[in-house]
Design a protein around this motif. Structure first.
Motif, short mmCIF file in Angstrom:
data_model
loop_
_atom_site.label_atom_id
_atom_site.label_comp_id
_atom_site.label_asym_id
_atom_site.label_seq_id
_atom_site.Cartn_x
_atom_site.Cartn_y
_atom_site.Cartn_z
N PRO A 45 0.57 -1.20 -0.10
CA PRO A 45 -0.06 0.04 -0.06
C PRO A 45 0.96 1.39 -0.21
N ARG A 46 2.18 1.27 0.30
CA ARG A 46 2.83 2.36 0.62
C ARG A 46 3.31 2.79 -1.05
N PRO A 47 3.74 1.93 -1.84
CA PRO A 47 4.29 2.43 -3.21
C PRO A 47 2.97 2.24 -4.21
N ARG A 48 1.95 1.55 -3.99
CA ARG A 48 1.26 1.16 -5.07
C ARG A 48 0.21 2.52 -5.59
N PRO A 49 -0.01 3.31 -4.87
CA PRO A 49 -1.06 4.50 -5.47
C PRO A 49 -0.04 5.17 -6.28
N HIS A 50 1.24 5.57 -5.83
CA HIS A 50 2.25 6.33 -6.38
C HIS A 50 2.62 5.67 -7.89
N VAL A 51 2.76 4.26 -8.13
CA VAL A 51 3.07 3.76 -9.48
C VAL A 51 2.08 4.06 -10.38
N ARG A 52 0.69 3.93 -9.90
CA ARG A 52 -0.29 3.94 -10.50
C ARG A 52 -0.45 5.33 -11.16
N ASN A 53 -0.07 6.40 -10.33
CA ASN A 53 -0.40 7.71 -10.68
C ASN A 53 0.88 7.99 -11.80
N ILE A 54 2.12 7.46 -11.74
CA ILE A 54 2.84 7.69 -12.85
C ILE A 54 2.50 7.13 -14.15
N TYR A 55 2.10 5.70 -14.01
CA TYR A 55 1.78 5.25 -15.33
C TYR A 55 0.27 5.90 -16.04
N ALA A 56 -0.47 6.35 -15.23
CA ALA A 56 -1.65 7.16 -15.61
C ALA A 56 -1.04 8.23 -16.48
N LEU A 57 -0.57 9.01 -15.79
CA LEU A 57 0.22 10.31 -16.72
C LEU A 57 0.87 9.75 -17.95
N VAL A 58 1.59 8.74 -17.86
CA VAL A 58 2.37 8.30 -19.08
C VAL A 58 1.44 7.68 -19.81
N ARG A 59 0.48 7.21 -19.61
CA ARG A 59 -0.67 6.45 -20.46
C ARG A 59 -1.53 7.59 -21.37
N VAL A 60 -1.72 8.60 -20.51
CA VAL A 60 -2.43 9.90 -21.34
C VAL A 60 -1.86 10.39 -22.27
N ALA A 61 -0.36 10.74 -22.04
CA ALA A 61 0.64 11.20 -22.83
C ALA A 61 0.62 10.56 -24.21
N ASP A 62 0.80 9.07 -23.72
CA ASP A 62 0.89 8.25 -25.04
C ASP A 62 -0.13 8.31 -25.90
N GLU A 63 -1.42 8.40 -25.45
CA GLU A 63 -2.50 8.36 -26.10
C GLU A 63 -2.61 9.78 -27.10
N VAL A 64 -1.75 10.63 -26.65
CA VAL A 64 -2.00 11.75 -27.35
C VAL A 64 -1.24 11.49 -28.85
N VAL A 65 -0.34 10.75 -28.98
CA VAL A 65 0.59 10.25 -29.94
C VAL A 65 0.11 8.95 -30.55
N ASP A 66 -0.83 8.21 -30.01
CA ASP A 66 -0.86 6.88 -30.52
C ASP A 66 -2.04 6.42 -31.06
N GLY A 67 -3.02 7.69 -31.75
CA GLY A 67 -4.07 7.38 -32.35
C GLY A 67 -5.34 7.92 -31.89
N PRO A 68 -5.71 8.19 -30.62
CA PRO A 68 -7.01 8.89 -29.96
C PRO A 68 -7.03 10.32 -30.71
#
Length: 292
Positions: A45-68
């Motif tokens: 529970p200590r690192p879990r939300p932080h890692v999700r927060n990182i990957y969410a921003l990465v995913r959103v940025a990736d979607e800007v360039v990968d089709g949507p």
């Protein structure tokens, strides 16, 4: 993540806003990545939300360039402007502690707590912009792209593993830094091989054509996975199982890519194999080597 002294029951509290931002980040990951979602659930529970927060921003940025964004009618220049705005909003949110963009707000809270700065954020956005203009990479541009798109993400996660909930952030040990970079590079090269047909047909990109042969790429992946496996046992205990699962899922993908004679079908790890990999990590199994 702190509530800055506000009352927990106050519906307008920052605590509620922070939690809503974390929930939004978790929803992004759940929608886009079943494998990552499975691995992240094994984080403490200590690192879990932080890692999700990182990957969410990465995913959103990736979607800007990968089709949507293109499907919505945006030109490459308009997509680049959106990335510029997203990057600046990220820096502003880290500085001021608030963003109206829930995904940015969640990431900024993690960055503030865990010591993630522009030295890691800027290269990521450089690589995202590269997808809007570069269609074929040589060895040098491949390495620069992989650093920004994957290695720095591994380094962000390492900042979380070492610093989440620990007070003032510290610099991770050099061997952990090398392992995080090499694991990120392995993940990215596996994705390049697995998605090569789609990237060429749908996005007009080839990340590997001018860099090395398929066999050489797989050898590089195996070497990176083996180097990462050697340092995973040095991570904090509440991170090891999840990183082992992620490592072993990609080691399995690399092994299946090596055995495959087709470059068109998308290789995947069957669900029963994923579950077996997770079960092995749960009982304390060490990461497997690079070769399957």
């Amino acid at each position: 993540m702190t509530d800055r002294g506000v009352k927990q029951g106050d519906p307008t509290s920052l605590r509620l806003y922070d939690q809503t931002a974390q929930d939004a980040a978790a929803a992004v990951i759940a929608a886009y990545s079943t494998s990552f979602g499975m691995a992240s659930r094994l984080l403490g529970p200590r690192p879990r939300p932080h890692v999700r927060n990182i990957y969410a921003l990465v995913r959103v940025a990736d979607e800007v360039v990968d089709g949507p964004a293109a499907a919505a009618g945006l030109s490459p220049d308009e997509a680049r402007a959106i990335l510029d705005d997203l990057e600046q909003e990220t820096y502003d949110a880290i500085e001021r502690g608030f963003s109206t963009n829930l995904i940015v707000h969640a990431f900024a809270a993690t960055a503030r707590e865990c010591g993630i700065g522009s030295e890691l954020i800027a290269p990521f956005f450089v690589s995202m912009r590269e997808d809007l203009s570069t269609t074929q990479h040589d060895a040098a541009s491949h390495d620069a792209y992989v650093y920004g798109s994957a290695e720095v993400v591994g380094l962000m996660c390492l900042q979380v593993f070492v610093n989440a909930g620990m007070g003032k952030p510290v610099t991770p040990a050099a061997d952990l830094v090398d392992g995080a970079r090499r694991l990120g590079a392995a993940f990215q090269d596996v994705n390049f091989l697995r998605d090569r047909s789609h990237d060429e047909a749908a996005l007009g990109r080839d990340y590997l054509a001018a860099t090395s042969s398929r066999g050489e790429v797989l050898d590089r992946i195996d070497g990176d996975l083996a180097a990462a496996a050697a340092v995973i046992p040095l991570l904090p205990t509440d991170c090891r199982r999840a990183v082992t699962v992620a490592h072993d899922l990609f080691a399995e993908l690399a092994a299946r890519l090596r055995r495959s004679t087709s470059e068109t079908g998308r290789i995947r790890v069957p669900d029963p194999v994923k579950l077996a990999i997770a079960a092995r990590a749960v009982v304390g199994g060490t990461p497997r080597g690079g070769r399957g």
